[in-house]
Design a protein around this motif. Structure first.
Motif, PDB file in Angstrom:
ATOM      1  N   GLN A  70       2.978  -0.803  -1.775  1.00 27.52           N
ATOM      2  CA  GLN A  70       2.190  -2.282  -1.576  1.00 27.52           C
ATOM      3  C   GLN A  70       1.130  -1.744  -0.537  1.00 27.52           C
ATOM      4  O   GLN A  70       1.432  -1.297   0.563  1.00 27.52           O
ATOM      5  CB  GLN A  70       3.177  -3.242  -1.313  1.00 27.52           C
ATOM      6  N   GLY A  71      -0.281  -2.157  -0.910  1.00 22.98           N
ATOM      7  CA  GLY A  71      -1.190  -2.152   0.010  1.00 22.98           C
ATOM      8  C   GLY A  71      -1.658  -0.647   0.327  1.00 22.98           C
ATOM      9  O   GLY A  71      -2.275  -0.500   1.394  1.00 22.98           O
TER      10      GLY A  71
ATOM     11  N   ALA B 162      -2.448  -5.706 -13.626  1.00 21.96           N
ATOM     12  CA  ALA B 162      -1.796  -6.831 -12.878  1.00 21.96           C
ATOM     13  C   ALA B 162      -0.418  -6.537 -12.211  1.00 21.96           C
ATOM     14  O   ALA B 162      -0.134  -6.999 -11.145  1.00 21.96           O
ATOM     15  CB  ALA B 162      -1.736  -7.962 -13.824  1.00 21.96           C
ATOM     16  N   ARG B 163       0.392  -5.796 -12.721  1.00 24.86           N
ATOM     17  CA  ARG B 163       1.565  -5.261 -12.438  1.00 24.86           C
ATOM     18  C   ARG B 163       1.480  -4.458 -11.183  1.00 24.86           C
ATOM     19  O   ARG B 163       2.481  -5.027 -10.164  1.00 24.86           O
ATOM     20  CB  ARG B 163       2.460  -4.609 -13.545  1.00 24.86           C
TER      21      ARG B 163
ATOM     22  N   PHE C 119      -0.967  -4.557  -9.061  1.00 22.39           N
ATOM     23  CA  PHE C 119      -2.091  -4.928  -8.304  1.00 22.39           C
ATOM     24  C   PHE C 119      -2.066  -4.918  -6.855  1.00 22.39           C
ATOM     25  O   PHE C 119      -3.001  -4.708  -5.876  1.00 22.39           O
ATOM     26  CB  PHE C 119      -2.701  -6.084  -8.662  1.00 22.39           C
ATOM     27  N   ASP C 120      -0.899  -5.391  -6.337  1.00 19.41           N
ATOM     28  CA  ASP C 120      -0.579  -5.436  -4.970  1.00 19.41           C
ATOM     29  C   ASP C 120      -0.244  -4.008  -4.277  1.00 19.41           C
ATOM     30  O   ASP C 120      -0.135  -4.106  -3.052  1.00 19.41           O
ATOM     31  CB  ASP C 120       0.854  -6.206  -4.746  1.00 19.41           C
TER      32      ASP C 120
ATOM     33  N   LEU D  45      -2.723  -1.928  -4.486  1.00 22.46           N
ATOM     34  CA  LEU D  45      -4.102  -1.611  -4.321  1.00 22.46           C
ATOM     35  C   LEU D  45      -4.427  -1.909  -2.511  1.00 22.46           C
ATOM     36  O   LEU D  45      -4.052  -2.918  -2.236  1.00 22.46           O
ATOM     37  CB  LEU D  45      -5.166  -2.202  -4.881  1.00 22.46           C
TER      38      LEU D  45
ATOM     39  N   PRO E 204      -6.709  -3.552   0.443  1.00 23.22           N
ATOM     40  CA  PRO E 204      -7.781  -4.719   0.005  1.00 23.22           C
ATOM     41  C   PRO E 204      -8.854  -4.154  -0.197  1.00 23.22           C
ATOM     42  O   PRO E 204      -9.857  -4.740  -0.998  1.00 23.22           O
ATOM     43  CB  PRO E 204      -7.675  -5.506   1.553  1.00 23.22           C
TER      44      PRO E 204
ATOM     45  N   VAL F  10      -6.799 -12.310 -17.096  1.00 23.58           N
ATOM     46  CA  VAL F  10      -6.113 -11.299 -16.056  1.00 23.58           C
ATOM     47  C   VAL F  10      -7.416 -10.754 -15.147  1.00 23.58           C
ATOM     48  O   VAL F  10      -7.220 -10.929 -13.934  1.00 23.58           O
ATOM     49  CB  VAL F  10      -5.466 -10.195 -16.629  1.00 23.58           C
TER      50      VAL F  10
ATOM     51  N   THR G 287      -8.844 -13.329 -12.846  1.00 20.12           N
ATOM     52  CA  THR G 287      -7.942 -13.460 -11.617  1.00 20.12           C
ATOM     53  C   THR G 287      -8.037 -12.406 -10.546  1.00 20.12           C
ATOM     54  O   THR G 287      -8.079 -12.768  -9.384  1.00 20.12           O
ATOM     55  CB  THR G 287      -6.541 -13.761 -11.870  1.00 20.12           C
ATOM     56  N   LEU G 288      -7.898 -11.263 -11.139  1.00 14.97           N
ATOM     57  CA  LEU G 288      -8.068  -9.986 -10.156  1.00 14.97           C
ATOM     58  C   LEU G 288      -9.361 -10.005  -9.563  1.00 14.97           C
ATOM     59  O   LEU G 288      -9.311  -9.568  -8.240  1.00 14.97           O
ATOM     60  CB  LEU G 288      -7.779  -8.726 -11.067  1.00 14.97           C
TER      61      LEU G 288
ATOM     62  N   ALA H   7      -9.277 -12.330  -6.691  1.00  7.98           N
ATOM     63  CA  ALA H   7      -8.301 -11.938  -5.526  1.00  7.98           C
ATOM     64  C   ALA H   7      -8.947 -11.113  -4.472  1.00  7.98           C
ATOM     65  O   ALA H   7      -8.630 -10.758  -3.393  1.00  7.98           O
ATOM     66  CB  ALA H   7      -7.317 -11.531  -5.957  1.00  7.98           C
ATOM     67  N   GLY H   8     -10.401 -10.713  -4.827  1.00  3.71           N
ATOM     68  CA  GLY H   8     -11.202  -9.795  -3.962  1.00  3.71           C
ATOM     69  C   GLY H   8     -11.315  -8.463  -4.188  1.00  3.71           C
ATOM     70  O   GLY H   8     -11.698  -7.519  -3.413  1.00  3.71           O
TER      71      GLY H   8
ATOM     72  N   GLU I  30      -1.158  -4.812   4.358  1.00  4.23           N
ATOM     73  CA  GLU I  30      -1.853  -5.794   3.875  1.00  4.23           C
ATOM     74  C   GLU I  30      -2.211  -5.739   2.296  1.00  4.23           C
ATOM     75  O   GLU I  30      -2.303  -4.339   2.021  1.00  4.23           O
ATOM     76  CB  GLU I  30      -3.285  -6.023   4.406  1.00  4.23           C
TER      77      GLU I  30
ATOM     78  N   LEU J 120      -3.716  -7.543  -1.661  1.00  6.01           N
ATOM     79  CA  LEU J 120      -4.102  -8.492  -2.512  1.00  6.01           C
ATOM     80  C   LEU J 120      -3.053  -9.294  -3.322  1.00  6.01           C
ATOM     81  O   LEU J 120      -2.489  -8.333  -4.097  1.00  6.01           O
ATOM     82  CB  LEU J 120      -5.484  -8.158  -3.125  1.00  6.01           C
TER      83      LEU J 120
END
Ligand SMILES: Cc1ncc(C[n+]2csc(CCOP(=O)(O)OP(=O)(O)O)c2C)c(N)n1
Lengths: 193, 573
Positions: free
Chosen positions: A66-67, A81-82, A84-85, A87, A89, A116, A119-120, A123-124, B323, B325
Motif C-alpha cells: 500500500q502506498g 481499482a483493486r 489503487f491503494d 499507488l 499519492p 471507475v 472515481t479514481l 481521488a487525485g 500514505e 489514495l
C-alpha cells in the motif's frame, strides 16, 4: 538512487508476465539491481494477477505494498481499482479501459462498479487511460495489446526509448518483431485525449 | 554471467553446477519450475515421479548409490515424503542428497499454510533458507557439500516469494565428480532395530556437530547498525526487514534455520535494547530462543497467519504507515475459473443435475467448488476424495447412492489408487469418477504416468486406467465424454443405481493442450434468446449477460458446445 516500484496488474491470460519480463530486461540493461515478483498457479485461470517490478541501486523486498508504487500499469479497469491503494499519492496509473467481467459479475452475485475511471481521477491520481485494442489491431494483431500498454507505461518512466526497443528485440521472436515495435510506438506516443 | 533468474531457476542452476546427477520430483506450486528447468540440462537424469514419497526414495537410492541427487516438492508434499525422510536421516547418504521444499505463506495456491521447518527439526536433518535467487544457487551447492560433510539429507527451504521472484544471479560452471563408490554396509543402510539403534546415536551426535558448525558458519551473518533494535530473521523476511528498517536495526540473518546456533544468538541478542524475531508462520526460531533463555519479541506482536512484508514490519516496529489514495469503489473479487472449453465443466454440470454429494480432490477441478457450479462438498488432500468417500459410505450407507468422488488423472496416480484398492477390498458401494484430462493441469501442464510422455517429452509407457482399476477388483468401469452432458449424466446415474463399486472415467484432454483442435466460436441468436440464463449456470468465462440477452465472447469461445446443449430454445449455434 532510491528504489522505484512498478506494478503490472490484470487478469490471468492477458500477457502480464511477458510485460514484466520485458520491463525486467530493459531495467537490467541499464545496470540497475532488479527484482521481479510473479505469482504462478491458481491466479492464472482467469483470476486477478499482479507482478511487482522493483529497481534501483539495491533492492531488498521483492513485493510492493500500500502506498508504494510509483507506477501501476493495469491491463483491465477493475484491476486498476483493486490495486489503487498501492499507488503512491504522487504515483502514476496507466490503465487499459477494457472491462472483463469477473465470474461473480457474470453469475449475477456482484456488479461491475460504474464510473471507475472518474472515481479514481477524483481521488487525485495522475491517470493515463487508453483503449489498447484498436492500437494493437492497427499494429497488426490484437495479441499486441500488452506491448501497446508497455509503450504507454514506458513513456512515464525516465528510461530512453532505445532501451525499450532493445528489450523488445531481445524478448520477442523475429517474426513478430516489427509488429511489436509498432505496437510499442503507438502506446509510447499515445496522448490522453 | 549475471542473469535475472527466478529463485526456482537458480536452484535448478545450482543443481547443475553442483554436479547433481539424479533429480526426481512431483510438481506442486511454488516448487514446480525447479524440476522443469533442471530437465533442460542433459547432464542430469531428471524425472517426474508419481508422488513425493517415490521421488524422495528415488533420490535417496541414487545418493546411496553414489550420485549427488535431488528431489523437490511443495510443503504438503513433504507430508507424503516424510516416511523416507525420517529414516534417510538415520542411514545418511553416500553422495549428497538435497531436498527442496517450498512453503506457501499466504496460501497463494495451497490448501494449508504449514511450516516445513518443523520437519527438519523432527527428522534431525538440516535446513538452509536462501533469501534471494543468488542465495538459491549458492545454498543449493553448499547443501550438497554439507550433506556429504555431515552424512545427512539437507533440505533447502523456499517460500513463494523466493521461488517466484527474479533477482540477479551469478552463474558458474558445472563440476561433476562422477559416481562415488558404494560399499556394502548393512550397519548403515539396513534400518532394522539392531542397526537403527546405533544409527540413532549417530544422528544425535551429528546434530551436536551441526549445531557447533552453525555457531560460526558463514551462512549465518551479522550486520551491525543501530544498538537499539536487533533483528533475528531468515529468508524473505530478511528482505522485508531490511527494506522496512534499513540501518535503524542490526541483523542476524540465519542462512541455516536448523539446527539453530545457541551462542551466536545469545551474543547477538545481548547487545540490543530490543530484539525481534521476524519469521513468517510458526514461532520456530522464537521457541528455540525461549528454550535457551534468550529474550526476544516475536509472535506477541507478529502474526502466525499469512505473508509478511516491509509494511507489516514498519508498522509493527516503527509505527510507520505509508500514505495512499483511497476510494469507496466496491471491487468484486476475481477468483480463478475453469477455462473456456475445460472438460471438467460438463462433468460437474452433470453432477449438479444428479444432486449428489461430491467428495472432492485437488486439481483444476477443485474450482468447481465455486459458484455457479458449487458442486464440491469436501477437499482435504491429494487422494482423499476416494478414501474419504469410502469412509462416508460406510458411515452412512443410506446415502451411498447419492455420493461420488472426483479425482484427476495425476492425483489418482499420486495417491487415489490406494484408496480405490480399499474400496474394492472392503466391499464399498462407491462411485469414483476419474477426470482424465491427459495432463497435470493445475500446476501448469506436467506430464505424468498416464500421459505417455516423460518430463523431457520422450515417449513413455502410459498407465491404462481401465485395466488398472479392473485389476484391483473394480468390475464396473465406464468411459464417458464429459462434453456430452446427457450421456455423462446417464452413465453416472446408472453406476449410482448399480450395487457395488464403480469407476467412471470422464475422458477428454485439457482444452489448453497444444494438440487439441478447437471448433469455431459459437454465437447467441438474439432473436431466439429468451434470457432464461440457463447457459450462465456452467460458469463459462466466455458467456456474459448484456442488454437483456446472453452473449458469447468470440475471442474466448473455443466451441466446446456445452452451452448449446443447455439452450432449450436453440439460440446458440
Ligand atoms: C501432496 C501434494 N503434492 C502436490 C500438490 C500440488 N498439486 C495440486 S493439484 C495437483 C495435480 C492436479 O492434476 P490432476 O489431478 O491431473 O488434475 P487437473 O489439474 O489436471 O485437473 C498437484 C500436483 C498438492 N496439493 N499436494
Amino acid at each position: 538512487m532510491s528504489v522505484k516500484s512498478i506494478m503490472i496488474v490484470g487478469v490471468g491470460g492477458q500477457g502480464t508476465l511477458l510485460a514484466s519480463r520485458l520491463l525486467g530486461s530493459a531495467l537490467l540493461s541499464q545496470g540497475y539491481d532488479v527484482k521481479v515478483s510473479e505469482v504462478h498457479g491458481m491466479s492464472q485461470r482467469g483470476g486477478a494477477v499482479v507482478t511487482y517490478v522493483k529497481y534501483g541501486e539495491n533492492v531488498a523486498s521483492p513485493v510492493v505494498r500500500q502506498g508504494e508504487a510509483d507506477i501501476i500499469l493495469a491491463f483491465e479497469l477493475l484491476e486498476a481499482a483493486r490495486w489503487f491503494d498501492f499507488l503512491k499519492p504522487e504515483g502514476k496509473l496507466v490503465v487499459n479501459t477494457r472491462q472483463i467481467d469477473p465470474m461473480p459479475v457474470v453469475s449475477g452475485s456482484a456488479v461491475y462498479p460504474e464510473g471507475v475511471l472518474k472515481t479514481l481521477r477524483a481521488a487525485g491520481a495522475a491517470i493515463t487511460a487508453i483503449d489498447a485494442l484498436p492500437l494493437a489491431e492497427q499494429a497488426g494483431s490484437e495479441k499486441a495489446v500488452n506491448v501497446v500498454l508497455i509503450g504507454a507505461m514506458a513513456s512515464q518512466t525516465d528510461l530512453p526509448v532505445e532501451v525499450w526497443q532493445a528489450a523488445i528485440k531481445a524478448t520477442v521472436p523475429p517474426k513478430f518483431l516489427e509488429m511489436n515495435l509498432k505496437a510499442f510506438e503507438l502506446g509510447f506516443n499515445y496522448k490522453q485525449s | 554471467m549475471k542473469e535475472l533468474l527466478l529463485g526456482n531457476e537458480a536452484v535448478a542452476r545450482g543443481l547443475y553446477e553442483a554436479g547433481c546427477r539424479v533429480v526426481s520430483s512431483y510438481p506442486g506450486t511454488p516448487s514446480t519450475e525447479i524440476t522443469e528447468r533442471a530437465a533442460e540440462y542433459d547432464a542430469m537424469t531428471v524425472e517426474w515421479a508419481p508422488n513425493e514419497k517415490v521421488a524422495m526414495e528415488v533420490a535417496g537410492g541414487a545418493a546411496i548409490a553414489g550420485a549427488r541427487s535431488f528431489c523437490g516438492m511443495k510443503h504438503v508434499g513433504l507430508n507424503v515424503a516424510a516416511d523416507p525422510l525420517f529414516t534417510l536421516s538415520y542411514t545418511g547418504v553416500n553422495a549428497g542428497l538435497v531436498i527442496a521444499v517450498a512453503d506457501d505463506p499466504g496460501m497463494h495456491s495451497s490448501q494449508n499454510e504449514q511450516d516445513s521447518r518443523h520437519y527438519a527439526l523432527a527428522s534431525k536433518t538440516m535446513m538452509l533458507e536462501p533469501a534471494d535467487s543468488e542465495e538459491c544457487l549458492q545454498y543449493t551447492k553448499r547443501a550438497f557439500e554439507l550433506s556429504e560433510q555431515f552424512d545427512t539429507p539437507v533440505i533447502v527451504r523456499l517460500t513463494t516469494r523466493i521461488s517466484h521472484s527474479r533477482s540477479l544471479t551469478q552463474t558458474g560452471e558445472r563440476v561433476d565428480n562422477g559416481l562415488k563408490p558404494y560399499t556394502k554396509d548393512a550397519q548403515k543402510y539396513v534400518m532394522m532395530p539392531a542397526m537403527a539403534r546405533p544409527r540413532h546415536a549417530f544422528v544425535e551426535q551429528r546434530i551436536l556437530a551441526q549445531t557447533e558448525w552453525a555457531e560460526t558458519s558463514p551462512l549465518n551473518t551479522v550486520e551491525y547498525n543501530s544498538k537499539k533494535i536487533g533483528v533475528i530473521t531468515s529468508g524473505a523476511c530478511y528482505q522485508y526487514a531490511k527494506e522496512a528498517l534499513g540501518d535503524k536495526a542490526s541483523y542476524l540473518k540465519l542462512g541455516c534455520v536448523d539446527p539453530l546456533p545457541v551462542r551466536l544468538l545469545k551474543d547477538f541478542a545481548m547487545q540490543f535494547e530490543q530484539v525481534y524475531v521476524i519469521e513468517e508462520l510458526d514461532d520456530f526460531i522464537e521457541t528455540h530462543c525461549a528454550k535457551h533463555g534468550i529474550a526476544v519479541i516475536g509472535k506477541a506482536v507478529f502474526s502466525l497467519l499469512g505473508e509478511y512484508s516491509q509494511s507489516v514490519i514498519a508498522k509493527t516496529i516503527l509505527g510507520e504507515e505509508k500514505e495512499f489514495l483511497a476510494t469507496d469503489i466496491a471491487v468484486p473479487g476475481r477468483p480463478p475459473v475453469l477455462c473456456t472449453g475445460c472438460p471438467h465443466r460438463g462433468l460437474f454440470y452433470a453432477l449438479k443435475k444428479l444432486k449428489v454429494f461430491v467428495s472432492g480432490d485437488i486439481g483444476c477441478y477443485t474450482l468447481a467448488a465455486l459458484p455457479p457450479l458449487s458442486m464440491i462438498d469436501t477437499v482435504i488432500c491429494m487422494g482423499a476424495s476416494v478414501s474419504a468417500l469410502h469412509g462416508r459410505n460406510k458411515a452412512d450407507p443410506a446415502n451411498a447412492k447419492k455420493s461420488v468422488a472426483v479425482i484427476g488423472d495425476s492425483t489418482f496416480i499420486h495417491s487415489g489408487i490406494t484408496g480405490l484398492i480399499d474400496i474394492a477390498y472392503n466391499k464399498s458401494d462407491s462411485v469414483v469418477i476419474i477426470l482424465d484430462n491427459s495432463i497435470t493441469g493445475m500446476t501448469g501442464h506436467q506430464d505424468n504416468p498416464t500421459t505417455g510422455k516423460t518430463i523431457k517429452g520422450e515417449p513413455a509407457s502410459a498407465v491404462n486406467l481401465e485395466l488398472l482399476v479392473k485389476a484391483v477388483g473394480i468390475e464396473r468401469v465406464v468411459v464417458v465424454d464429459p462434453n456430452n452432458l446427457q450421456a455423462t449424466e446417464n452413465a453416472i446415474r446408472a453406476e449410482l443405481e448399480a450395487d457395488g463399486p464403480s469407476v467412471v472415467i470422464s475422458r477428454r484432454p485439457c482444452a489448453l493442450l497444444k494438440y487439441v483442435k478447437h471448433s469455431p466460436a459459437l454465437a447467441v441468436d438474439k432473436e431466439k434468446c429468451v434470457a432464461c440464463k440457463m447457459c450462465m449456470r456452467i460458469g463459462c468465462p466466455a458467456i456474459s449477460f448484456k442488454d437483456g440477452k446472453s452473449s458469447i465472447d468470440p475471442t474466448q469461445c473455443v466451441g466446446c458446445g456445452v452451452c448449446k446443449q443447455l439452450c432449450k430454445f436453440g439460440a446458440i449455434s
